[in-house]
Design a protein around this motif. Structure first.
Motif, PDB file in Angstrom:
ATOM      1  N   PHE A  27       0.834  -1.189   0.000  1.00 53.08           N
ATOM      2  CA  PHE A  27       0.000   0.000   0.000  1.00 53.08           C
ATOM      3  C   PHE A  27       0.874   1.246   0.000  1.00 53.08           C
ATOM      4  N   HIS A  28       0.438   2.266  -0.726  1.00 53.75           N
ATOM      5  CA  HIS A  28       1.196   3.510  -0.802  1.00 53.75           C
ATOM      6  C   HIS A  28       0.275   4.686  -0.496  1.00 53.75           C
ATOM      7  N   GLY A  29       0.835   5.881  -0.530  1.00 57.29           N
ATOM      8  CA  GLY A  29       0.054   7.065  -0.215  1.00 57.29           C
ATOM      9  C   GLY A  29       0.001   7.313   1.285  1.00 57.29           C
ATOM     10  N   SER A  30      -0.900   8.175   1.696  1.00 60.69           N
ATOM     11  CA  SER A  30      -1.010   8.548   3.103  1.00 60.69           C
ATOM     12  C   SER A  30      -2.292   7.987   3.701  1.00 60.69           C
ATOM     13  N   PHE A  31      -2.427   8.152   5.018  1.00 62.42           N
ATOM     14  CA  PHE A  31      -3.620   7.680   5.701  1.00 62.42           C
ATOM     15  C   PHE A  31      -4.807   8.592   5.395  1.00 62.42           C
ATOM     16  N   PRO A  32      -5.951   8.025   5.040  1.00 62.31           N
ATOM     17  CA  PRO A  32      -7.160   8.868   4.921  1.00 62.31           C
ATOM     18  C   PRO A  32      -7.629   9.294   6.319  1.00 62.31           C
ATOM     19  N   ASN A  33      -8.099  10.514   6.433  1.00 61.03           N
ATOM     20  CA  ASN A  33      -8.545  11.036   7.725  1.00 61.03           C
ATOM     21  C   ASN A  33      -9.693  10.238   8.321  1.00 61.03           C
ATOM     22  N   GLU A  34     -10.421   9.534   7.474  1.00 60.63           N
ATOM     23  CA  GLU A  34     -11.571   8.766   7.956  1.00 60.63           C
ATOM     24  C   GLU A  34     -11.178   7.668   8.943  1.00 60.63           C
ATOM     25  N   LEU A  35      -9.915   7.248   8.934  1.00 62.25           N
ATOM     26  CA  LEU A  35      -9.483   6.222   9.883  1.00 62.25           C
ATOM     27  C   LEU A  35      -9.547   6.724  11.324  1.00 62.25           C
ATOM     28  N   SER A  36      -9.618   8.023  11.506  1.00 62.19           N
ATOM     29  CA  SER A  36      -9.731   8.584  12.852  1.00 62.19           C
ATOM     30  C   SER A  36     -11.060   8.229  13.511  1.00 62.19           C
ATOM     31  N   HIS A  37     -12.013   7.705  12.734  1.00 60.96           N
ATOM     32  CA  HIS A  37     -13.313   7.323  13.279  1.00 60.96           C
ATOM     33  C   HIS A  37     -13.272   5.960  13.957  1.00 60.96           C
ATOM     34  N   LEU A  38     -12.173   5.241  13.807  1.00 55.63           N
ATOM     35  CA  LEU A  38     -12.083   3.877  14.355  1.00 55.63           C
ATOM     36  C   LEU A  38     -11.652   3.932  15.819  1.00 55.63           C
ATOM     37  N   THR A  39     -12.496   4.496  16.638  1.00 57.99           N
ATOM     38  CA  THR A  39     -12.123   4.785  18.025  1.00 57.99           C
ATOM     39  C   THR A  39     -12.101   3.544  18.922  1.00 57.99           C
ATOM     40  N   ARG A  40     -12.545   2.403  18.402  1.00 56.82           N
ATOM     41  CA  ARG A  40     -12.486   1.172  19.191  1.00 56.82           C
ATOM     42  C   ARG A  40     -11.214   0.367  18.926  1.00 56.82           C
ATOM     43  N   LEU A  41     -10.393   0.842  18.022  1.00 53.29           N
ATOM     44  CA  LEU A  41      -9.184   0.091  17.646  1.00 53.29           C
ATOM     45  C   LEU A  41      -8.256  -0.116  18.832  1.00 53.29           C
ATOM     46  N   LYS A  42      -7.758  -1.355  18.935  1.00 51.63           N
ATOM     47  CA  LYS A  42      -6.723  -1.679  19.905  1.00 51.63           C
ATOM     48  C   LYS A  42      -5.397  -2.001  19.212  1.00 51.63           C
ATOM     49  N   ILE A  43      -5.486  -2.522  17.992  1.00 47.99           N
ATOM     50  CA  ILE A  43      -4.285  -2.882  17.224  1.00 47.99           C
ATOM     51  C   ILE A  43      -4.342  -2.179  15.871  1.00 47.99           C
ATOM     52  N   PHE A  44      -3.289  -1.433  15.556  1.00 49.26           N
ATOM     53  CA  PHE A  44      -3.182  -0.658  14.310  1.00 49.26           C
ATOM     54  C   PHE A  44      -1.849  -1.042  13.688  1.00 49.26           C
ATOM     55  N   ASN A  45      -1.876  -1.955  12.713  1.00 51.76           N
ATOM     56  CA  ASN A  45      -0.637  -2.526  12.182  1.00 51.76           C
ATOM     57  C   ASN A  45      -0.564  -2.315  10.672  1.00 51.76           C
ATOM     58  N   PHE A  46       0.319  -1.381  10.255  1.00 42.68           N
ATOM     59  CA  PHE A  46       0.546  -1.105   8.843  1.00 42.68           C
ATOM     60  C   PHE A  46       2.018  -1.303   8.488  1.00 42.68           C
ATOM     61  N   GLY A  47       2.698  -2.181   9.226  1.00 40.83           N
ATOM     62  CA  GLY A  47       4.123  -2.386   9.020  1.00 40.83           C
ATOM     63  C   GLY A  47       4.469  -2.943   7.647  1.00 40.83           C
ATOM     64  N   PHE A  48       5.646  -2.568   7.174  1.00 39.31           N
ATOM     65  CA  PHE A  48       6.195  -3.041   5.891  1.00 39.31           C
ATOM     66  C   PHE A  48       5.219  -2.864   4.737  1.00 39.31           C
ATOM     67  N   ASN A  49       4.949  -1.597   4.437  1.00 36.25           N
ATOM     68  CA  ASN A  49       4.240  -1.217   3.231  1.00 36.25           C
ATOM     69  C   ASN A  49       5.044  -0.109   2.562  1.00 36.25           C
ATOM     70  N   GLU A  50       4.422   0.712   1.760  1.00 36.93           N
ATOM     71  CA  GLU A  50       5.111   1.815   1.095  1.00 36.93           C
ATOM     72  C   GLU A  50       4.390   3.128   1.372  1.00 36.93           C
ATOM     73  N   LEU A  51       3.840   3.227   2.569  1.00 40.40           N
ATOM     74  CA  LEU A  51       3.089   4.422   2.952  1.00 40.40           C
ATOM     75  C   LEU A  51       4.025   5.602   3.145  1.00 40.40           C
ATOM     76  N   SER A  52       3.513   6.794   2.898  1.00 37.53           N
ATOM     77  CA  SER A  52       4.349   7.992   2.956  1.00 37.53           C
ATOM     78  C   SER A  52       3.570   9.140   3.599  1.00 37.53           C
ATOM     79  N   GLY A  53       4.191  10.313   3.584  1.00 39.57           N
ATOM     80  CA  GLY A  53       3.575  11.457   4.236  1.00 39.57           C
ATOM     81  C   GLY A  53       3.893  11.468   5.721  1.00 39.57           C
ATOM     82  N   GLU A  54       3.246  12.342   6.444  1.00 35.76           N
ATOM     83  CA  GLU A  54       3.478  12.448   7.878  1.00 35.76           C
ATOM     84  C   GLU A  54       2.531  11.535   8.650  1.00 35.76           C
ATOM     85  N   ILE A  55       2.966  11.120   9.822  1.00 33.86           N
ATOM     86  CA  ILE A  55       2.088  10.369  10.710  1.00 33.86           C
ATOM     87  C   ILE A  55       1.064  11.360  11.264  1.00 33.86           C
TER      88      ILE A  55
END
Length: 226
Positions: A27-55
């Motif tokens: 996966f490439h590109g940046s995180f869509p802001n809509e992921l901020s709605h996942l307020t129940r998340l306990k595990i957020f794992n995007f390791g070893f992709n090609e994502l860019s931009g700022e955290i």
């Protein structure tokens, strides 16, 4: 699974998700802001992709997050201080990116934090500005950055459960503080810095230490392990 493309914003509609893992894809590109709605998340794992931009700072809104894995991407910019708002965070893994700037000291006030991996970035700033005061910390990986300066006298006084510490391949200097309190330590990597002086005699008290790396420094005197 060899998946490619960008992260679809519609994932943000899955409001009951507690675990989201897409590691080891392309996966490439940046995180869509809509992921901020996942307020129940306990595990957020995007390791070893090609994502860019700022955290994005909105990650700090995921108040139930326990594990954050963003290692092995192309993230730039600084580590968002908003991570310190996640009081349940146990693992922060941001290694092998292009992150720069200083390490927010507020991260080390998360009382639940157990493991922090920030190695292989472009982080800078004086090491003395980082104050470890979390008894739960087990692993600290800060190697292969551009941290500089000496270690504060009481840096290791409040880490009774620390098992792994790597600050190798930086520009750290000065003498080592006392490390005799790190009785649970099994791996200590201080290599490729500018440390000098004698090693603390207390290093002989680290009776379960299995790996010790001191290469490419300016230590002197006798190595006393008993």
């Amino acid at each position: 699974m060899g998946l490619v493309g960008t992260i679809p914003p519609h994932i943000g509609n899955l409001s009951f998700l507690v675990s989201l893992s897409i590691r080891n894809n392309s996966f490439h590109g940046s995180f869509p802001n809509e992921l901020s709605h996942l307020t129940r998340l306990k595990i957020f794992n995007f390791g070893f992709n090609e994502l860019s931009g700022e955290i994005p700072s909105w990650i700090g809104l995921l108040k139930k997050l326990q594990s954050l894995y963003l290692y092995g991407n192309n993230f730039i910019g600084t580590i968002p201080p908003s991570l310190s708002n996640i009081s349940s965070l146990q693992v922060i893994s941001l290694g092998y990116n292009q992150l720069s700037g200083t390490i927010p000291s507020s991260i080390f006030k998360i009382s639940s934090l157990q493991k922090i991996y920030l190695g292989a970035n472009k982080l800078s700033g004086p090491m003395s500005s980082i104050f470890f005061n979390i008894s739960s910390l087990q692993n600290i990986e800060l190697g292969e950055n551009m941290l500089y300066g000496g270690l504060s006298t009481h840096m290791f006084d409040h880490l009774p459960n620390l098992q792994y510490l790597s600050i190798c391949c930086n520009q750290l200097s000065g003498e080592l503080p006392k490390i005799g309190n790190l009785t649970m330590l099994t791996n200590l990597n201080l290599g490729e810095n500018k440390f000098e002086g004698k090693l603390p005699r207390e290093i002989g008290n680290l009776t379960i230490l299995t790996e010790l790396y001191l290469y490419d420094n300016n230590f002197e005197g006798i190595l006393c392990l008993i």
